[in-house]
Write a protein that holds these residues in place. Sequence first.
Motif, mmCIF file in Angstrom:
data_model
loop_
_atom_site.group_PDB
_atom_site.id
_atom_site.type_symbol
_atom_site.label_atom_id
_atom_site.label_comp_id
_atom_site.label_asym_id
_atom_site.label_seq_id
_atom_site.Cartn_x
_atom_site.Cartn_y
_atom_site.Cartn_z
ATOM 1 N N MET A 1 0.960 -1.259 -0.176
ATOM 2 C CA MET A 1 -0.176 0.044 -0.036
ATOM 3 C C MET A 1 0.948 1.362 0.073
ATOM 4 S SD MET A 1 -3.405 0.915 1.900
ATOM 5 C CE MET A 1 -3.184 1.173 3.694
ATOM 6 N N SER A 2 0.548 2.137 -0.818
ATOM 7 C CA SER A 2 1.227 3.349 -1.008
ATOM 8 C C SER A 2 1.028 4.338 0.302
ATOM 9 C CB SER A 2 0.995 4.075 -2.207
ATOM 10 O OG SER A 2 -0.186 4.434 -2.097
ATOM 11 N N ARG A 92 -7.210 0.420 -8.729
ATOM 12 C CA ARG A 92 -6.014 0.211 -7.757
ATOM 13 C C ARG A 92 -4.781 0.768 -8.638
ATOM 14 N NH1 ARG A 92 -7.053 -0.823 -2.630
ATOM 15 N NH2 ARG A 92 -9.208 -1.693 -2.163
ATOM 16 N N ALA A 93 -4.612 -0.148 -9.779
ATOM 17 C CA ALA A 93 -3.162 -0.127 -10.542
ATOM 18 C C ALA A 93 -2.831 1.255 -10.834
ATOM 19 C CB ALA A 93 -3.458 -1.048 -11.709
ATOM 20 N N PHE A 94 -3.878 2.090 -11.174
ATOM 21 C CA PHE A 94 -3.833 3.487 -11.696
ATOM 22 C C PHE A 94 -3.335 4.257 -10.640
ATOM 23 C CE2 PHE A 94 -5.197 7.968 -12.258
ATOM 24 C CZ PHE A 94 -5.221 8.066 -13.517
ATOM 25 N N ILE A 95 -3.876 4.150 -9.220
ATOM 26 C CA ILE A 95 -3.451 4.850 -8.230
ATOM 27 C C ILE A 95 -2.066 4.480 -7.489
ATOM 28 C CG2 ILE A 95 -4.268 5.045 -5.849
ATOM 29 C CD1 ILE A 95 -5.711 6.725 -7.676
ATOM 30 N N ARG A 96 -1.842 2.997 -7.842
ATOM 31 C CA ARG A 96 -0.561 2.632 -7.692
ATOM 32 C C ARG A 96 0.600 3.308 -8.504
ATOM 33 N NH1 ARG A 96 -2.326 -2.340 -7.099
ATOM 34 N NH2 ARG A 96 -1.854 -2.927 -9.283
ATOM 35 N N PRO A 105 -2.797 13.220 -0.388
ATOM 36 C CA PRO A 105 -3.529 11.861 0.332
ATOM 37 C C PRO A 105 -4.551 11.461 -0.668
ATOM 38 C CG PRO A 105 -4.210 13.934 1.524
ATOM 39 C CD PRO A 105 -3.029 14.404 0.553
ATOM 40 N N ILE A 106 -4.480 10.156 -0.915
ATOM 41 C CA ILE A 106 -5.726 9.576 -1.785
ATOM 42 C C ILE A 106 -6.541 8.571 -0.984
ATOM 43 C CG2 ILE A 106 -5.983 8.123 -3.796
ATOM 44 C CD1 ILE A 106 -2.981 9.087 -4.429
#
Length: 160
Positions: A1-2, A92-96, A105-106
Motif C-alpha cells: 500500500m502506498s 487500484r493499478a492507476f492509483i499505484r 493523500p488519496i
Amino acid sequence: MSANLVPLESLLDLPNHARLLGLDLGTKTIGLALSDVERQIATPLETIQRVKFGLDAAALLKIAEKHAVAGLVIGLPLNMDGTEGPRAQSTRAFIRNLSPLTSLPIVFWDERLSTLAVTRTLLDADASRAKRAAVVDKMAAAYILQGALDRLARLAPEEE
C-alpha cells in the motif's frame, strides 16, 4: 500500500479551506469533481479523455494544482457483493502508479451504483443521449465526492 493512500478520516486533518478532487475513473475518460473550500458541496468539474497513463496523470495533477486541491477521492468500482473485479483492480493499478507522482493523500470511496444514479437523474431531467454522455462522468465524480464529503461531515467533531 502506498504512503499516500489513507483512510477517509485522515482528510479531517487537512488545512481549512482546502479543496478535494473527486475522480470517476473510466476506461475512456476520467470524470472530475471539485469540492468547495468548506468541503460540503461537490460540483462536477470536467472530463479528461484518457490517452495513456503518463498524460492522464499529468493532466489530473495539473488540474489538482490549479485548484489548490489538498486530497483526492477516487471511486472504487466494487461488485454488488462487495468483491473487487477487473475494474476495481484497474483503478487500484492507476492509483499505484499515480501515488509516487504526488504527495496528495488519496482515499478510495465505494462507487457502486454512482453512474446508474446519475444516469437516472439525467433521464428524469429528460437529457438527450448526447448530453448524458457529455456529463455523466463528471457528475458521477461529483456523486462519489459528495458521498465522501457527507461522511466526513458526520465524522467531524462538533464545533463549540
